[in-house]
Design an enzyme around this catalytic site. Structure first.
Site, PDB file in Angstrom:
ATOM      1  N   HIS A   1       0.800  -1.233   0.000  1.00 53.81           N
ATOM      2  CA  HIS A   1       0.000   0.000   0.000  1.00 53.81           C
ATOM      3  C   HIS A   1       0.830   1.278   0.000  1.00 53.81           C
ATOM      4  O   HIS A   1       0.276   2.370  -0.044  1.00 53.81           O
ATOM      5  CB  HIS A   1      -0.977   0.021   1.181  1.00 53.81           C
ATOM      6  CG  HIS A   1      -0.311   0.254   2.507  1.00 53.81           C
ATOM      7  ND1 HIS A   1       0.181  -0.768   3.275  1.00 53.81           N
ATOM      8  CD2 HIS A   1      -0.062   1.400   3.194  1.00 53.81           C
ATOM      9  CE1 HIS A   1       0.707  -0.271   4.379  1.00 53.81           C
ATOM     10  NE2 HIS A   1       0.581   1.047   4.359  1.00 53.81           N
TER      11      HIS A   1
HETATM   12  C1  UD1 Z   1      -2.457   5.625   5.389  1.00 55.05           C
HETATM   13  C2  UD1 Z   1      -1.228   6.192   6.053  1.00 55.05           C
HETATM   14  C3  UD1 Z   1      -0.111   5.151   6.020  1.00 55.05           C
HETATM   15  C4  UD1 Z   1      -0.565   3.843   6.602  1.00 55.05           C
HETATM   16  C5  UD1 Z   1      -1.833   3.379   5.929  1.00 55.05           C
HETATM   17  C6  UD1 Z   1      -2.351   2.165   6.631  1.00 55.05           C
HETATM   18  C7  UD1 Z   1      -0.832   8.608   5.867  1.00 55.05           C
HETATM   19  C8  UD1 Z   1      -0.059   9.644   5.163  1.00 55.05           C
HETATM   20  N1  UD1 Z   1      -0.743   7.371   5.348  1.00 55.05           N
HETATM   21  O1  UD1 Z   1      -2.154   5.415   4.025  1.00 55.05           O
HETATM   22  O2  UD1 Z   1       0.988   5.623   6.782  1.00 55.05           O
HETATM   23  O3  UD1 Z   1       0.452   2.882   6.442  1.00 55.05           O
HETATM   24  O4  UD1 Z   1      -2.832   4.421   6.009  1.00 55.05           O
HETATM   25  O5  UD1 Z   1      -3.290   1.464   5.899  1.00 55.05           O
HETATM   26  O6  UD1 Z   1      -1.493   8.879   6.836  1.00 55.05           O
HETATM   27  N2  UD1 Z   1      -9.497   4.813   0.962  1.00 55.05           N
HETATM   28  C9  UD1 Z   1     -10.659   4.120   0.841  1.00 55.05           C
HETATM   29  N3  UD1 Z   1     -11.313   3.751   1.986  1.00 55.05           N
HETATM   30  C10 UD1 Z   1     -10.851   4.035   3.220  1.00 55.05           C
HETATM   31  C11 UD1 Z   1      -9.666   4.753   3.331  1.00 55.05           C
HETATM   32  C12 UD1 Z   1      -8.984   5.128   2.194  1.00 55.05           C
HETATM   33  O7  UD1 Z   1     -11.128   3.839  -0.260  1.00 55.05           O
HETATM   34  O8  UD1 Z   1     -11.499   3.645   4.215  1.00 55.05           O
HETATM   35  C13 UD1 Z   1      -8.778   5.198  -0.274  1.00 55.05           C
HETATM   36  C14 UD1 Z   1      -9.042   6.628  -0.694  1.00 55.05           C
HETATM   37  O9  UD1 Z   1      -9.103   6.658  -2.084  1.00 55.05           O
HETATM   38  C15 UD1 Z   1      -7.802   7.353  -0.237  1.00 55.05           C
HETATM   39  C16 UD1 Z   1      -6.719   6.282  -0.340  1.00 55.05           C
HETATM   40  O10 UD1 Z   1      -7.380   5.073  -0.025  1.00 55.05           O
HETATM   41  O11 UD1 Z   1      -7.512   8.471  -1.018  1.00 55.05           O
HETATM   42  C17 UD1 Z   1      -5.559   6.515   0.602  1.00 55.05           C
HETATM   43  O12 UD1 Z   1      -6.001   6.678   1.950  1.00 55.05           O
HETATM   44  P1  UD1 Z   1      -5.126   7.552   2.980  1.00 55.05           P
HETATM   45  O13 UD1 Z   1      -5.665   7.420   4.338  1.00 55.05           O
HETATM   46  O14 UD1 Z   1      -4.939   8.933   2.454  1.00 55.05           O
HETATM   47  O15 UD1 Z   1      -3.707   6.887   2.887  1.00 55.05           O
HETATM   48  P2  UD1 Z   1      -3.287   5.365   2.962  1.00 55.05           P
HETATM   49  O16 UD1 Z   1      -2.634   4.994   1.685  1.00 55.05           O
HETATM   50  O17 UD1 Z   1      -4.445   4.551   3.420  1.00 55.05           O
HETATM   51  N1  UDP Z   2      -4.155  -5.868   8.522  1.00 57.28           N
HETATM   52  C1  UDP Z   2      -5.458  -6.316   8.527  1.00 57.28           C
HETATM   53  N2  UDP Z   2      -6.037  -6.674   7.341  1.00 57.28           N
HETATM   54  C2  UDP Z   2      -5.384  -6.616   6.151  1.00 57.28           C
HETATM   55  C3  UDP Z   2      -4.041  -6.137   6.155  1.00 57.28           C
HETATM   56  C4  UDP Z   2      -3.457  -5.761   7.354  1.00 57.28           C
HETATM   57  O1  UDP Z   2      -6.088  -6.402   9.582  1.00 57.28           O
HETATM   58  O2  UDP Z   2      -5.966  -6.956   5.125  1.00 57.28           O
HETATM   59  C5  UDP Z   2      -3.550  -5.445   9.792  1.00 57.28           C
HETATM   60  C6  UDP Z   2      -2.227  -6.073  10.149  1.00 57.28           C
HETATM   61  O3  UDP Z   2      -2.421  -7.274  10.852  1.00 57.28           O
HETATM   62  C7  UDP Z   2      -1.601  -5.019  11.021  1.00 57.28           C
HETATM   63  C8  UDP Z   2      -2.130  -3.708  10.446  1.00 57.28           C
HETATM   64  O4  UDP Z   2      -3.271  -4.078   9.669  1.00 57.28           O
HETATM   65  O5  UDP Z   2      -2.062  -5.145  12.353  1.00 57.28           O
HETATM   66  C9  UDP Z   2      -1.109  -3.034   9.579  1.00 57.28           C
HETATM   67  O6  UDP Z   2      -1.721  -1.953   8.929  1.00 57.28           O
HETATM   68  P1  UDP Z   2      -1.229  -1.367   7.540  1.00 57.28           P
HETATM   69  O7  UDP Z   2      -0.367  -2.357   6.850  1.00 57.28           O
HETATM   70  O8  UDP Z   2      -2.427  -0.877   6.840  1.00 57.28           O
HETATM   71  O9  UDP Z   2      -0.420  -0.071   7.993  1.00 57.28           O
HETATM   72  P2  UDP Z   2       1.097   0.171   8.462  1.00 57.28           P
HETATM   73  O10 UDP Z   2       1.394  -0.740   9.579  1.00 57.28           O
HETATM   74  O11 UDP Z   2       1.961  -0.041   7.268  1.00 57.28           O
HETATM   75  O12 UDP Z   2       1.104   1.601   8.843  1.00 57.28           O
END
Ligand code: UD1
Ligand code: UDP
Length: 382
Positions: A204
């Site tokens: 991601h």
């Molecule tokens: C965010 C965090 C990242 C973390 C990740 C965990 C920041 C800068 N990034 O990244 O550090 O590792 O979450 O998963 O805070 N979207 C959906 N549904 C949702 C949420 C998001 O469709 O419920 C889509 C939207 O199009 C959005 C994109 O995902 O624009 C990115 O979401 P965003 O929260 O901005 O960043 P992540 O890539 O999820």
């Molecule tokens: N996780 C989850 N479902 C998924 C992928 C990840 O529950 O499909 C959990 C995973 O076990 C961990 C957390 O999400 O506890 C990690 O989150 P993510 O990878 O989104 O963010 P990061 O840790 O990179 O910030």
């Protein structure tokens, strides 16, 4: 004393849970704030059930946007919330935009700010999380480091010893608490896979998924590995959007994002995990499952030096080599110190000892070395 605990995105829910529980066990009044950075049922709601996390007291509903838009929405909403409902301490976790925004607002509202997972550094300023971590630490009074390397980073940046608390890893608290329930889940049978016969992938990071010229070759390498070992890939919405309906190579099975218990069940029985997630690097170390990190660096070097993580980046040769080593059982299983399931308790002990209404210290000389010098520090463990 009243403590606001702020969560916003998927990895925050696992981090906030043990702290909230331990504060409540010490009769500290808590307010659980969900910023709404993640909002889909599979990115948010599912974790409240799986983690037995109580429903949020306040939901800010900020949603998605550019970094500035999302950060600003958290800031304006959280500032309003704190005006209506002042708190003594604001607890922020991890490194997402909600973490940075709530920390800055908490600091300006005069609350004591506590950062859980302080001191992690990738030394890669292109990662938005690195900016978020450094700023959140800078405005925090209490810095809870998950591992000694993180505490060392903070000391090197000039933070005072009395601010730094080596607390251990809250992700591990949650994992240990939920592990038995996770292993009871029928997800392997539902997907028709046997333990040890598949690899698990998550992707991601913007650097991996947002540019087709990077994502497509990466999927190509994974497709090559999938000839030998089928890969399950629960797709984060960012990856889903990047794929835009395009097919993935044979042998890679795309799934919707999974709930925590199902994901941990799959992680625990995977032959190898390939990921760019931070939390997954830690969980695989705890579960003793080989992890190949598809990034150039890690802010969690302890998972490499004392765990099962190998940072392979995106170079096909390194990914292939790591994969072979994992399949041949050549990656050693070790567990870091203080990853014992009691980090939340240690954090709550420190917070509960805070004086209600304490003014933030006026000493602005702390962390005087932070900032410019960090930009010239060489890359972390890779
Ligand atoms: C965010 C965090 C990242 C973390 C990740 C965990 C920041 C800068 N990034 O990244 O550090 O590792 O979450 O998963 O805070 N979207 C959906 N549904 C949702 C949420 C998001 O469709 O419920 C889509 C939207 O199009 C959005 C994109 O995902 O624009 C990115 O979401 P965003 O929260 O901005 O960043 P992540 O890539 O999820
Ligand atoms: N996780 C989850 N479902 C998924 C992928 C990840 O529950 O499909 C959990 C995973 O076990 C961990 C957390 O999400 O506890 C990690 O989150 P993510 O990878 O989104 O963010 P990061 O840790 O990179 O910030």
């Amino acid at each position: 004393m009243k403590v606001a605990c702020v969560a916003g995105a998927r990895p925050n829910f696992m981090k906030v849970k043990p702290v909230l529980d331990a504060l409540e066990a010490r009769s500290v009044e808590t307010l659980l704030v969900h910023t709404g950075q993640h909002y889909d049922a599979l990115m948010s709601d599912v974790f409240f059930d799986d983690l037995r996390l109580r429903k949020p007291d306040r939901y800010l509903g900020v949603g998605s946007g550019t970094h500035a838009e999302q950060t600003a929405r958290v800031m304006t909403s959280f500032e309003q919330l704190l005006r209506e409902e002042p708190v003594d301490v604001v607890v922020v976790v991890g490194d997402v935009n909600s973490t940075l925004a709530a920390a800055v607002v908490g600091a300006k509202q005069g609350a004591v700010v506590a950062h859980v997972e302080a001191g992690l550094r990738s030394r890669d300023w292109r990662m938005p999380e690195e900016v978020n971590r450094v700023v959140a630490d800078r405005v925090s009074d209490l810095l809870f480091a998950p591992s000694e390397d993180a505490a060392e980073n903070l000391r090197n940046e000039g933070y005072r010893d009395d601010q730094i608390h080596l607390a251990g890893n809250v992700m591990v608290d949650t994992l240990l608490a939920a592990r038995t329930r996770a292993l009871e889940r029928p997800i392997l049978a539902t997907l028709g896979v046997q333990p040890g016969t598949y690899g698990l992938v998550t992707l991601h990071r913007p650097e991996n998924v947002d540019t087709p010229d990077v994502l497509l070759p990466l999927l190509g390498i994974l497709g090559e590995l999938a000839v030998d070992l089928p890969l399950l890939l629960p797709a984060h919405p960012r990856l889903r959007a990047a794929l835009g309906g395009s097919p993935v190579p044979r042998g890679i099975r795309l799934l919707d994002p999974l709930g925590y218990l199902d994901f941990v069940a799959l992680e625990a029985s995977a032959r190898v995990v390939l990921t760019d997630s931070g939390g997954v690097q830690e969980e695989t170390t705890m579960l003793g499952v080989p992890c190949l990190t598809l990034r150039g660096s890690t802010e969690r070097p302890v998972t490499v030096t004392e765990g099962t993580n190998v940072v392979v980046g995106r170079d096909p040769a390194r990914v292939r080599l790591g994969f072979r080593r994992a399949l041949n059982g050549e990656i050693e299983v070790r567990r870091p110190a203080l990853w014992d399931g009691r980090a939340g308790e240690r954090i709550a002990d420190v917070i509960a000892a805070e004086r209600p209404g304490r003014l933030r210290p006026t000493d602005l000389s702390r962390a005087s070395a932070a900032g410019p010098t960090l930009r010239s520090v060489p890359a972390a463990t890779s």
